[in-house]
Design an enzyme around this catalytic site. Sequence first.
Site, PDB file in Angstrom:
ATOM      1  N   GLY A  26       0.844  -1.195   0.000  1.00 48.49           N
ATOM      2  CA  GLY A  26       0.000   0.000   0.000  1.00 48.49           C
ATOM      3  C   GLY A  26       0.872   1.235   0.000  1.00 48.49           C
ATOM      4  N   GLY A  27       0.247   2.367   0.216  1.00 46.60           N
ATOM      5  CA  GLY A  27       0.985   3.625   0.195  1.00 46.60           C
ATOM      6  C   GLY A  27       2.010   3.693   1.321  1.00 46.60           C
ATOM      7  N   ASP A 156      -8.793   7.851   5.414  1.00 44.23           N
ATOM      8  CA  ASP A 156      -8.404   7.263   4.125  1.00 44.23           C
ATOM      9  C   ASP A 156      -9.366   6.142   3.731  1.00 44.23           C
ATOM     10  OD1 ASP A 156      -6.874   7.035   1.823  1.00 44.23           O
ATOM     11  OD2 ASP A 156      -5.335   5.775   2.748  1.00 44.23           O
TER      12      ASP A 156
HETATM   13  N1  LIG Z   1      -5.417  -8.521   7.595  1.00 42.73           N
HETATM   14  C1  LIG Z   1      -5.159  -8.767   6.311  1.00 42.73           C
HETATM   15  N2  LIG Z   1      -5.351  -9.994   5.782  1.00 42.73           N
HETATM   16  C2  LIG Z   1      -5.075 -10.254   4.480  1.00 42.73           C
HETATM   17  N3  LIG Z   1      -4.587  -9.333   3.611  1.00 42.73           N
HETATM   18  C3  LIG Z   1      -4.377  -8.082   4.068  1.00 42.73           C
HETATM   19  C4  LIG Z   1      -4.642  -7.733   5.434  1.00 42.73           C
HETATM   20  N4  LIG Z   1      -4.323  -6.430   5.602  1.00 42.73           N
HETATM   21  C5  LIG Z   1      -3.895  -5.994   4.411  1.00 42.73           C
HETATM   22  N5  LIG Z   1      -3.911  -6.967   3.477  1.00 42.73           N
HETATM   23  C6  LIG Z   1      -3.502  -6.849   2.056  1.00 42.73           C
HETATM   24  O1  LIG Z   1      -2.560  -5.802   1.900  1.00 42.73           O
HETATM   25  C7  LIG Z   1      -3.090  -4.732   1.102  1.00 42.73           C
HETATM   26  C8  LIG Z   1      -2.634  -3.384   1.674  1.00 42.73           C
HETATM   27  O2  LIG Z   1      -3.119  -3.276   2.999  1.00 42.73           O
HETATM   28  P1  LIG Z   1      -3.403  -1.883   3.701  1.00 42.73           P
HETATM   29  O3  LIG Z   1      -4.392  -1.084   2.919  1.00 42.73           O
HETATM   30  O4  LIG Z   1      -3.758  -2.190   5.127  1.00 42.73           O
HETATM   31  O5  LIG Z   1      -1.961  -1.221   3.661  1.00 42.73           O
HETATM   32  P2  LIG Z   1      -1.519   0.251   3.285  1.00 42.73           P
HETATM   33  O6  LIG Z   1      -2.319   0.739   2.102  1.00 42.73           O
HETATM   34  O7  LIG Z   1      -0.039   0.210   3.161  1.00 42.73           O
HETATM   35  O8  LIG Z   1      -1.846   1.068   4.569  1.00 42.73           O
HETATM   36  P3  LIG Z   1      -3.041   2.086   4.861  1.00 42.73           P
HETATM   37  O9  LIG Z   1      -4.188   1.734   3.965  1.00 42.73           O
HETATM   38  O10 LIG Z   1      -3.325   1.871   6.322  1.00 42.73           O
HETATM   39  O11 LIG Z   1      -2.476   3.412   4.568  1.00 42.73           O
HETATM   40  C9  LIG Z   1      -4.606  -4.952   1.142  1.00 42.73           C
HETATM   41  O12 LIG Z   1      -5.262  -4.442  -0.004  1.00 42.73           O
HETATM   42  C10 LIG Z   1      -4.700  -6.464   1.200  1.00 42.73           C
HETATM   43  O13 LIG Z   1      -4.531  -7.023  -0.076  1.00 42.73           O
HETATM   44 MG   LIG Z   2      -4.340   0.812   2.093  1.00 44.23          MG
END
Ligand SMILES: Nc1ncnc2c1ncn2[C@@H]1O[C@H](COP(=O)(O)OP(=O)(O)OP(=O)(O)O)[C@@H](O)[C@H]1O
Ligand SMILES: [Mg+2]
Length: 173
Positions: A26-27, A156
């Site tokens: 993710g971001g 977000d």
């Molecule tokens: N608990 C989980 N179980 C399975 N897959 C997950 C889980 N959390 C996240 N993912 C996978 O990782 C991807 C990115 O997760 P997430 O959106 O939480 O991270 P981020 O974008 O880096 O952080 P944020 O959205 O908090 O800024 C999700 O779209 C999903 O595919």
């Molecule tokens: Mg995210």
Amino acid sequence: MAVDPFGWAGQVLDGRYRAIEVAGDGGFGVVYRGHHLALDVPVAIKCLKVPQSLGPDERATFEQRFLEEGRVLHRLSRASAGVVQALDVGAATSPEGAWTPYLVLEWLEGRSLEDELALRCRAGQARFGVAEAVALLGPAARALGEAHAQRIAHRDIKPANLFLCRVGERRVL
Ligand SMILES: Nc1ncnc2c1ncn2[C@@H]1O[C@H](COP(=O)(O)OP(=O)(O)OP(=O)(O)O)[C@@H](O)[C@H]1O
Ligand SMILES: [Mg+2]
């Protein structure tokens, strides 16, 4: 396998959580599919991307804020079935020397709403009907309401941050 910027794949964080492979990027972080060694259950290990150039004081301040966020998420997730369960929060240094604040979450089987919508679009499937969309989004909306009541803003909300999965019924224990 997706890029592993921290070098955690195949390694164990803090002696407790094995990172198996990158599951999402993710971001703000990289999410690993992982394993909780003591409980023998799958987990998601969400590792935050931070500038490795932070000095010791900045790092300590950052870590305290991150731990606080982990505590807030843990409290919220305990109180709401519409929030992914937060199991642990910490910071560890990878064998490659990358300092990594991390959150351990229950592993969710499914896909993000963004991926689901893209899949449906490519397959030429019908969109969600209004009743189905309302039923699907209800738990997330209620969870946001609970967060707002505690003066916590998500800031977000978008399909990539909503996850489509099956969870067991909530019940009184
Ligand atoms: N608990 C989980 N179980 C399975 N897959 C997950 C889980 N959390 C996240 N993912 C996978 O990782 C991807 C990115 O997760 P997430 O959106 O939480 O991270 P981020 O974008 O880096 O952080 P944020 O959205 O908090 O800024 C999700 O779209 C999903 O595919
Ligand atoms: Mg995210």
